[in-house]
Write a protein that holds these residues in place. Structure first.
Motif, PDB file in Angstrom:
ATOM      1  N   SER A 134       0.805  -1.225   0.000  1.00 34.99           N
ATOM      2  CA  SER A 134       0.000   0.000   0.000  1.00 34.99           C
ATOM      3  C   SER A 134       0.832   1.266   0.000  1.00 34.99           C
ATOM      4  O   SER A 134       0.324   2.344  -0.306  1.00 34.99           O
ATOM      5  CB  SER A 134      -0.942  -0.009   1.208  1.00 34.99           C
ATOM      6  N   SER A 135       2.117   1.188   0.375  1.00 34.79           N
ATOM      7  CA  SER A 135       2.970   2.376   0.396  1.00 34.79           C
ATOM      8  C   SER A 135       3.880   2.474  -0.817  1.00 34.79           C
ATOM      9  O   SER A 135       4.679   3.409  -0.918  1.00 34.79           O
ATOM     10  CB  SER A 135       3.831   2.381   1.671  1.00 34.79           C
ATOM     11  N   MET A 136       3.804   1.541  -1.710  1.00 34.74           N
ATOM     12  CA  MET A 136       4.732   1.536  -2.841  1.00 34.74           C
ATOM     13  C   MET A 136       4.362   2.635  -3.831  1.00 34.74           C
ATOM     14  O   MET A 136       3.244   2.671  -4.345  1.00 34.74           O
ATOM     15  CB  MET A 136       4.740   0.172  -3.520  1.00 34.74           C
ATOM     16  N   CYS A 169      -1.677  -2.031  -5.217  1.00 29.35           N
ATOM     17  CA  CYS A 169      -0.645  -1.083  -4.772  1.00 29.35           C
ATOM     18  C   CYS A 169      -1.239   0.311  -4.984  1.00 29.35           C
ATOM     19  O   CYS A 169      -1.120   0.906  -6.073  1.00 29.35           O
ATOM     20  CB  CYS A 169       0.654  -1.280  -5.550  1.00 29.35           C
ATOM     21  N   ASP A 170      -1.881   0.863  -3.956  1.00 33.17           N
ATOM     22  CA  ASP A 170      -2.775   2.004  -4.111  1.00 33.17           C
ATOM     23  C   ASP A 170      -2.066   3.311  -4.425  1.00 33.17           C
ATOM     24  O   ASP A 170      -2.699   4.255  -4.911  1.00 33.17           O
ATOM     25  CB  ASP A 170      -3.606   2.173  -2.835  1.00 33.17           C
ATOM     26  N   GLY A 226      -5.290   2.003  -7.205  1.00 34.00           N
ATOM     27  CA  GLY A 226      -6.181   3.157  -7.257  1.00 34.00           C
ATOM     28  C   GLY A 226      -5.570   4.409  -7.839  1.00 34.00           C
ATOM     29  O   GLY A 226      -6.272   5.232  -8.435  1.00 34.00           O
ATOM     30  N   ALA A 227      -4.278   4.620  -7.672  1.00 38.99           N
ATOM     31  CA  ALA A 227      -3.634   5.847  -8.147  1.00 38.99           C
ATOM     32  C   ALA A 227      -3.036   5.711  -9.538  1.00 38.99           C
ATOM     33  O   ALA A 227      -2.514   6.682 -10.079  1.00 38.99           O
ATOM     34  CB  ALA A 227      -2.547   6.270  -7.154  1.00 38.99           C
ATOM     35  N   PRO A 265      -9.200   2.849 -11.310  1.00 42.11           N
ATOM     36  CA  PRO A 265     -10.183   3.943 -11.467  1.00 42.11           C
ATOM     37  C   PRO A 265      -9.601   5.222 -12.043  1.00 42.11           C
ATOM     38  O   PRO A 265     -10.345   6.033 -12.598  1.00 42.11           O
ATOM     39  CB  PRO A 265     -10.696   4.144 -10.038  1.00 42.11           C
ATOM     40  N   ASN A 266      -8.292   5.451 -11.936  1.00 42.03           N
ATOM     41  CA  ASN A 266      -7.686   6.682 -12.443  1.00 42.03           C
ATOM     42  C   ASN A 266      -6.843   6.469 -13.695  1.00 42.03           C
ATOM     43  O   ASN A 266      -6.151   7.389 -14.144  1.00 42.03           O
ATOM     44  CB  ASN A 266      -6.823   7.329 -11.356  1.00 42.03           C
TER      45      ASN A 266
END
Length: 1640
Positions: free
Chosen positions: A1231-1233, A1286-1287, A1313-1314, A1347-1348
């Motif tokens: 999640s922090s990558m 990997c958000d 997500g990003a 989503p992005n």
């Protein structure tokens, strides 16, 4: 004086001669020296002449006189002596030198004269060198025991052991004189023999090596002549015996009375050869060795070769076969990787046979893919080609040399599929049906079959299976049989779905045997007609398989019919036309109604097997089979046997009635009487009987030869173990009843006996008298269980007759206190003996008892709470053959092995075979070994030198495995140590003395341990707060090096207090000490490290450990909560040591890294030298001396990262060009990558002042100059990249990386997500020149839940080419409007792309954005949507939104299932100024299922009307929220609807609902409905509002061409009948489930 003179004078004269001679050496020294040099010059010329002659003869392969080499050696020796004598004059006054020069010259002159005389006697001839004579052997160095593998194509690892063992047997000091290499043709026997010949000649092991090829048709005259030629003299004798005698004398001559070693090689021996006929005596003289190669092991045995000296050469292992194949064919380059898959299939057909592999490989060398495909098809169809022309010839010769019976069995084996386990019993019963045997009894036929199978195994035409009672056939041997149809007239048909390859039309009339593997077949061939067929076997048929009604009528000559695992119910009555059947087998088949009564009409049937078919009744009609010899009803549970079945079976001899699932056969009194009459005639019986044993007391068993009988219990054997049958009795009864029953007469034939007898006090009680003890002489396995009165097991008289007993198991005999073991016992198992305290007397020392148990190989002791001692003191000699010890749940044992060094009989020379020690759940165990050595003798204890594995589980009180007192234990073979959930806080498990050979260490659940390997730890830090697993010996100044040099695997699991795996107070001093003490390295063979649930450890190792772990291949770390770094310098305190690693390649073999659930992991590790350093960067090559740039991942082939939430990047920037080997990268739940490949240190456009904290805890500053557009990361071998969840990750690659991705095949990015783009343009500027980027190997792209995501790449003026791309899936990427900004071509994509919604048509390639109208706000994919596939998606509420309704021009199919939140398929249209007709013109099929919240499918309103002019099928299942199907306005467009299926939709009230704003109320008369099916529509009120069901049905049926079925929902049959009365429709109820309607 006169008396003295005659005596003295001769003495004085004699002395004067000696004096004169010695003085002459001084006076004549010069003359002697000059003459010596002159004559030596002449001698040297002669030596040069001889050397030239020797070389010339060698070049011309002519004999060189035997004395020449020795003569030349002597000349060389004299030459060195001459050179030592000065040639100049020696002054007279130097008496000593002058004297010695003269004396030595005189002696040398004498040697020169002797050599001149010898030279004159040397006779040269022009005779050729005998072929068998070894000339000029070259002795190998000690480092090369035999020739290197290079140049030996078949010298693979699997064969090296055989090679070495044969070579060892050929050594002069070996007692073995006759050796054989056996194996099937083409396996490489002759190749290995030739290599052996080269090695022994090179080593000079033999003076003569005589090789003769014998061949299939041995011509003795030619063989004798060939041997004579090898010895260099022809044979003139004419008779066989005379020639043999002459050869014998020549052998004696060349052996020089046994002083010269001779090797005779006989290659390709087919039949026994009398050695006397070739001049050899039996046994061979001591200086002779014989090596033969043969296909038949029995031939070798007949030639008096011991079985232990027969070495079997088998096919290559898969990996070796691959190497040979690709080395021969030439490994295809990158553009031909597709050939690898075909090559793998071809290799599988070759089945490891070197000749076949090389033949096909040479054929395919340089050929294109089509030629490879043709070759594979030929192999699959067994077509003759180049391969079979050669390999077939091999088998043809072998086949021709078989006996008739062996040939028949071999051909029959060829009928079975590849790699099939062929039952020997099945071969016998099929052979019986085919009349292979002339015998009357099946037992004799069985013996003949087993003999033939054994012969074929020894002839290497069959292969022994791992399963007892079965064999396998080499694929090429099978191919030989099937490819020779004209000779063998049989075929094996393998299906691929409904595609079959039947025998050709021209063979239809002659085909005699067929096996059909029916897997995947739906219908058997209607044209199946083989009038000559005598055997048909069908196997693996699916339930849907159908046969024609006259299937069996076409096979009048059928003698053997076998069905195996046919799920489709078979009708036994269909076999009534096969009146010639002699063998009929059903195995694991389904029979219609389980009725076999019609089989009684097959009056010629002799073998009937109905095993595991579930029949419940054996009908009386079976009694008509008067020729029946064998009946097998194995696994037919709850079977009832009709009265009279057995009484007429006059020839009945074998019956098998073993049941399944412990549900026995129900015998009636009549059954008992019939069996009682027949049993005296039986030869084989398998039966389980649970009633009173006395019912069998009058039955005679005297003819039984093969039996497995259980009385009072079930047989404890494998359910499907049908045929491998060991004579077994299992008796659960009481003592008195057993003695009354005649079944005890079978004891003399019993091999396995299971006894549970009440009132039995000892084993001998079951014999009537001591004279009957001998009846147990064949007993091999004995299991005594649940004997409540058993006090002791054997007496001495009984022990004396149990000579064959191999396995003894004693269970649940509560009063048994002691055991007495028998001589040849190899396995002992003891379970649940509550009173037993010891297996042996603790003080057993008598040699007699040692001999008694010396054969014991395996001991298992379980759940014996009172047992204190398993072994007596000093058990080494007592258990010299023991291989495995297993002790479980024995709570009183404190010490496993108690050794007293003070006992006289203890010998340091004891040998042992003990390999495995396992203890589990020993609550009181303190020590494994305890050694009492009062005298501190220090003797090496050799009782455990073969131990390879130690496993200790759940022994909580264990203090140590090894202690200082056990230092003298010889554990040189220990390779694996596994300790789990054992040990108290103060535990020392291993010390230095046991480390050398340890290969595998596994520690689990050991608490209180913080350091595994502490190196150079001083005594002061060894306190109770830090215990060691593998400590050094603190009494010494330095550790014993190397440490664990053989360790290969290290697994640490659940060690909660572990803080360090390796810890060293000063690494630099350790490495210096290491270099001085040893040539090898500590931990040099460690290849695999795994850490699991070690929550306290913060890092694994220091960078300096890389010096030791140069062979590390695999690293796995899971669920270590405290792990912050894998590699860390935090404990290193020596800059110099760290800097020296710059010359070392760090972790060069680390191939696989897997890190999972490491919540504190911030980075993996790597870096540069410690301290602030300005590093000059040039293309990422650090050139400054002493600087290290490295990453743990730099050489990895595969990296898996899972759930590491603190990890911000994976590959550091300074390792950008070091990832040359990376092929597969998986990253999930990080999640922090923010970056996979770190760029922050190198993307600053300024040349200086770019700093980065490379490694936590270090002060490192990098000055990295960089030009624009520099290519950063290089991934030349990356094939697969998968990233999940990997958000924070915004991109995957930079554009500059793409040019290195030439091998990328699969790309999957999900739930990030990003993520904005897959490829980021780091330049951020528009290129004015068109650039083309190609992904030559990329085959699959999957982008899901991003989503992005805006696109794959958004840079301008860049075109992408994907020549191999054939799969694209894009799901839940709502912001994605384009794939790339430039053109993207993918010629192999087949015009389709996949998204979350389904399959899309991409006629314009990947640039789907060109199809989107600028005014449209619909998602891009609705324009191209071809098929909708949505399942298990809880996010969607509708499939097609309202703004996408008008863009469904290409939609053809909808399939939606298991979407719990879906409310509508087509979203209801919103406000519009005018009504819109939504015409989905191509939609043909709609399937909806398991949509619990679906409210409607499509909803017309005042703003939109749906039309589906080509909809042909609609299926709705389990949609309980749905109230209707159509609106009335839609029905007019459903002109093509033919099938409507509504199933289990509880709330449907109507099928067609009236539109809210429309008046349509009837169904269009043109409706062409073919099939209508309603099922469980619970509240169905009608199909049209205001219409009765009857009215609707009448209207509907008018267009029905097929069947309408309505399940009985809430309508009673009375209601249905009332509907029928009011309409012209006929109803009927079928199976009380469905109401069917048919037009009258």
């Amino acid at each position: 004086m006169e008396i003295v003179t005659p005596v003295v004078t001769p003495v004085v004269e004699s002395l004067m001669v000696r004096v004169k001679k010695e003085l002459g050496f001084w006076f004549s020294s010069k003359n002697y020296v000059m003459e010596m040099h002159a004559r030596f010059l002449v001698l040297n010329h002669k030596a040069d002449d001889l050397k030239r002659k020797k070389e010339a003869n060698g070049a011309n392969n002519l004999e060189v006189p035997n004395h020449v080499p020795h003569w030349l050696t002597q000349v060389d020796a004299i030459s060195s002596e001459v050179e030592d004598i000065p040639n100049g004059e020696i002054r007279c006054f130097i008496f000593t030198k002058r004297y010695k020069a003269g004396k030595r010259s005189y002696d040398i002159l004498k040697k020169i004269v002797d050599l001149e005389n010898e030279e004159s006697n040397i006779k040269w001839t022009n005779e050729p060198i005998p072929l068998g004579k070894v000339i000029n052997p070259i002795m190998p160095s000690t480092s090369e025991p035999f020739r290197d593998d290079k140049g030996i194509p078949n010298m693979f690892m699997s064969r090296q052991m055989i090679f070495k063992n044969v070579l060892k047997s050929l050594e002069v000091d070996s007692n073995t004189q006759q050796i054989a290499l056996c194996g099937m043709g083409g396996v490489g026997k002759t190749t290995m023999m030739e290599e052996l010949k080269k090695v022994v000649e090179k080593r000079g092991m033999f003076k003569w090596v005589i090789k003769v090829i014998i061949g299939q048709k041995a011509d003795l005259i030619a063989i004798q002549q060939a041997i004579a030629q090898y010895m260099g003299e022809p044979l003139n004798e004419t008779t066989r015996d005379a020639r043999a005698t002459r050869l014998q004398k020549r052998f004696e001559g060349i052996s020089e009375n046994g002083t010269k070693n001779i090797l005779v090689i006989l290659d390709d021996v087919w039949k026994e050869l009398d050695l006397k006929d070739i001049g050899l005596t039996s046994p061979l003289p001591n200086s002779f060795k014989l090596l033969i190669t043969s296909r038949d092991e029995k031939v070798c045995i007949k030639m008096d070769i011991k079985p232990s000296s027969i070495f079997k050469v088998v096919g290559l292992e898969k990996a070796e076969a691959k190497v040979l194949f690709w080395e021969t064919v030439g490994s295809p380059d990158g553009t031909k990787e597709e050939l690898h898959n075909i090559g793998e299939d071809i290799l599988n057909k070759c089945d490891g046979l070197p000749l076949a592999i090389k033949t096909i490989a040479l054929t395919l060398r340089g050929e294109e893919k089509d030629a490879w495909k043709v070759a594979l098809l030929r192999l699959q169809r067994h077509d003759p080609d180049d391969l079979y022309d050669i390999v077939g010839h091999i088998f043809d010769i072998s086949y021709d040399n078989l006996r008739t019976m062996d040939k028949s069995v071999f051909i029959l084996c060829g009928l079975y599929p590849d790699d099939f386990n062929i039952s020997k019993e099945e071969l016998m019963i099929y052979g019986w049906g085919l009349k292979f045997f002339k015998s009357y009894h099946l037992m004799e036929a069985r013996h003949q079959t087993n003999t033939s199978v054994s012969n074929l195994i020894h002839a290497n035409l069959l292969i022994e299976s791992d399963t007892i009672g079965y064999v396998r056939m080499h694929d090429l041997a099978r191919a030989f049989v099937l490819s020779n149809f004209s000779k063998f007239k049989q075929a094996s048909v393998i299906t691929h779905g409904d595609e079959l390859e039947w025998p050709t039309e021209d063979t239809r009339e002659s085909c005699e045997r067929i096996l059909v593997n029916c897997a995947g077949m739906s219908e058997f061939s209607q044209g199946f007609n083989y009038p000559s067929l005598s055997l048909l076997k069908l196997m693996n048929g699916d339930r849907i398989l159908k046969f024609s009604t006259n299937f069996h009528k076409r096979m009048k000559k059928l003698e053997v019919m076998a069905y195996d695992k046919m799920e489709n119910p078979l009708r036994a009555v269909s076999l009534c036309d096969s009146m010639n059947l002699r063998t009929l087998c059903f195995h694991s088949c389904s029979l219609v109604d389980n009725d076999i009564s019609c089989l009684g009409n097959l009056v010629n049937l002799e073998v009937l097997s109905i095993a595991h078919c579930g029949i419940r009744k054996l009908p009386s009609t079976i009694g008509k089979l008067r020729k029946l010899k064998l009946l097998d009803l194995t696994g037919c549970v709850d079977l009832c046997i009709d009265e009279g079945v057995f009484q007429n079976l006059d020839k009945f001899g074998e019956l098998y009635l073993r049941v399944l699932k412990k549900r026995g056969i129900r015998f009636t009194d009549a059954n008992h009487k019939e069996l009682e009459m027949l049993l005296p005639k039986f030869y084989a019986l398998e039966i389980e009987f649970f009633e009173n044993i006395l019912q069998w007391k009058n039955v005679s068993f005297e003819k039984l030869e093969r039996f497995r009988i259980s009385l009072g219990c079930f047989l404890n054997v494998n359910t499907w173990d049908n045929y491998p049958l060991k004579n077994t009795l299992s008796l659960v009864t009481n003592w008195s009843d057993l003695l009354e029953c005649k079944i005890t007469t079978l004891f003399s034939k019993t091999e396995e006996l299971l006894l549970s007898v009440k009132d039995m006090r000892c084993f001998e009680d079951i014999s009537m008298s001591p004279s009957q003890y001998s009846q147990f002489c064949n007993l091999k396995v004995l299991h005594v269980f649940e004997c409540p009165d058993l006090t002791h097991l054997f007496t001495i008289p009984v022990i004396n007759v149990l000579n064959q007993l191999e396995s003894l198991k004693v269970s649940s005999c509560n009063v048994l206190k002691s055991l007495v073991l028998v001589p040849k016992l190899s396995k002992l198992t003891v379970n649940g003996l509550a009173k037993l305290k010891q297996i042996w007397d603790c003080d057993t020392t008598s040699s007699g008892e040692e001999d008694v148990v010396s054969m014991l190989r395996k001991i298992e002791v379980n759940n014996c709470e009172s047992v204190v001692n398993i072994f007596p003191r000093n058990p080494m000699r007592l258990l010299r053959n023991l291989e495995k010890v297993s002790v479980r749940r024995c709570c009183s044992i404190q010490i496993l092995f108690n050794i007293d060094m003070n006992k006289e009989q203890l010998s340091s020379s004891n040998t042992s075979s003990l390999r495995r020690i396992k203890v589990e759940g020993l609550e009181e165990l303190r020590e494994v070994w305890k050694i009492n050595d009062e005298n501190n003798s220090g003797h090496l204890i050799r009782g455990f030198q073969a131990v390879e594995t130690i496993r200790i589980l759940e022994c909580k009180k264990l203090r140590n495995v090894f202690t200082p007192t056990t230092a003298n234990l010889d554990l040189g073979a220990l390779v694996e140590m596994d300790i789990r959930d054992s040990g108290e806080n103060n535990v020392e498990l291993v010390n230095d003395s046991q480390e050398e050979e340890l290969c595998n260490i596994s520690f689990e659940g050991i608490t209180g341990v913080s350091v595994v390997f502490e190196i150079e730890s001083p005594p002061s830090i060894n306190n109770n707060n830090r215990e060691l697993l593998l400590p050094t010996t603190h009494q010494q100044q330095s550790p014993i090096l190397p440490l664990l040099p053989s360790l290969e695997v290290l697994h640490l699991y659940g060690m909660e207090m572990l803080s360090h795996v390796w810890k060293c107070s000063n690494w630099n001093e350790f490495f210096i000490l290491h270099q001085h003490q040893t040539q090898s390295s500590s931990f040099q063979n460690l290849t695999s490290i795994a850490l699991f649930k070690c929550k306290s450890i913060k890092y694994l190792f220091s960078p300096l450990m890389s010096k030791l772990l140069s062979n590390l291949k695999t690293l796995c770390i899971y669920e270590c909560e405290g792990m912050e770094e894998v590699v860390s310098k935090r404990d290193d305190n020596d800059d110099e040591a760290l800097t020296t690693t710059s010359t070392t390649t760090l972790f060069p073999c680390l191939d696989y890294i897997s890190l999972a659930v490491l919540i504190s992991l911030e980075h993996i590790g790597g870096g540069v030298a410690k301290g602030k350093t300005n590093v000059v960067h040039d293309e990422l090559e650090f050139s400054q001396v002493g600087v290290v740039s490295w990453s743990l991942c730099q050489y990895s082939r595969e990296i898996n990262i899972y759930d590491c939430p603190a990890l911000s990047s994976l590959i550091p920037s300074y390792a950008a060009r070091q990832l040359q080997k990376l092929q597969k990268l998986d990253i999930s739940y990080c999640s922090s990558m923010v970056e996979v490949f770190e760029t922050k240190d190198i993307n600053n456009n300024n040349i200086g002042n770019c700093s980065s904290n490379v490694d936590q805890g270090s002060d490192v500053t990098l000055l990295i100059p960089r030009t624009k557009n520099i290519t950063m990361h290089k991934l030349p071998n990356l094939k697969s990249l998968k990233i999940y969840s990997c958000d924070l990750l915004k991109y995957t690659f930079t554009f500059s990386t793409l040019e290195s991705l030439t091998k990328l095949k699969n790309l999957i990015i999900c739930r990030c997500g990003a993520m904005e783009v897959i490829v980021r343009d780091e330049n951020g500027e528009t290129s004015f020149e068109k650039v083309v980027v190609e992904f030559p190997r990329l085959k699959s792209i999957e982008l899901d839940d991003l989503p992005n995501l805006e696109g794959f790449f958004l840079g301008m003026n860049i075109d992408f080419q994907f020549p191999s791309l054939d799969n694209v899936k894009i799901s839940d990427c709502p912001q994605m409007k384009v794939f790339t900004s430039g053109d993207s071509t993918a010629p192999k994509l087949n015009k389709y792309i996949h998204t979350w919604a389904g399959k899309h048509n991409l006629e314009c390639g990947l640039n789907f954005h060109h199809q989107i109208s600028g005014a449209s706000s619909a998602p891009w994919f609705f324009h191209t949507l071809n098929e909708v596939y949505v399942s298990y998606n809880d996010k969607v509420k509708n499939i097609v939104p309202s703004n996408g309704l008008v863009h469904l021009q290409n939609l053809e199919k909808i399939n939606v299932g298991a979407c719990d939140n879906l409310k509508e398929v087509f979203e209801e249209a919103t406000y519009s100024e005018s009504q819109t007709v939504v015409k989905v013109s191509k939609l043909r099929e709609v399937e909806l299922g398991w949509l619990k919240n679906l409210e409607y499918i499509w909803k017309s309103n005042q703003w939109s009307i749906f039309e589906f002019p080509n909809l042909t099928r609609l299926s709705i299942e389990v949609c309980n929220g749905l109230e209707y199907v159509f609106t009335a306005s839609m029905v007019g467009s459903l002109k093509q609807l033919q099938e409507l299926d509504v199933c289990i939709c509880e709330h449907i009230e109507v099928i067609v609902k009236k539109d809210e704003e429309c008046d349509a109320s009837v169904v269009d008369d043109d409706l062409e409905l073919k099939v209508l099916h309603f099922s469980s529509a619970m509240v169905l009120n009608g199909c049209l509002p205001g219409s009765s069901l009857a009215c609707f049905l009448e209207i509907l049926v008018a267009g029905v061409a097929g069947t309408v079925a309505i399940s009985l929902c809430e309508m009673s049959s009375t209601s249905c009948m009332s509907v029928a009365e009011s309409t012209s429709i006929v109803f009927w109820i079928e199976a009380s489930l469905s109401l069917c309607i048919e037009k009258e």
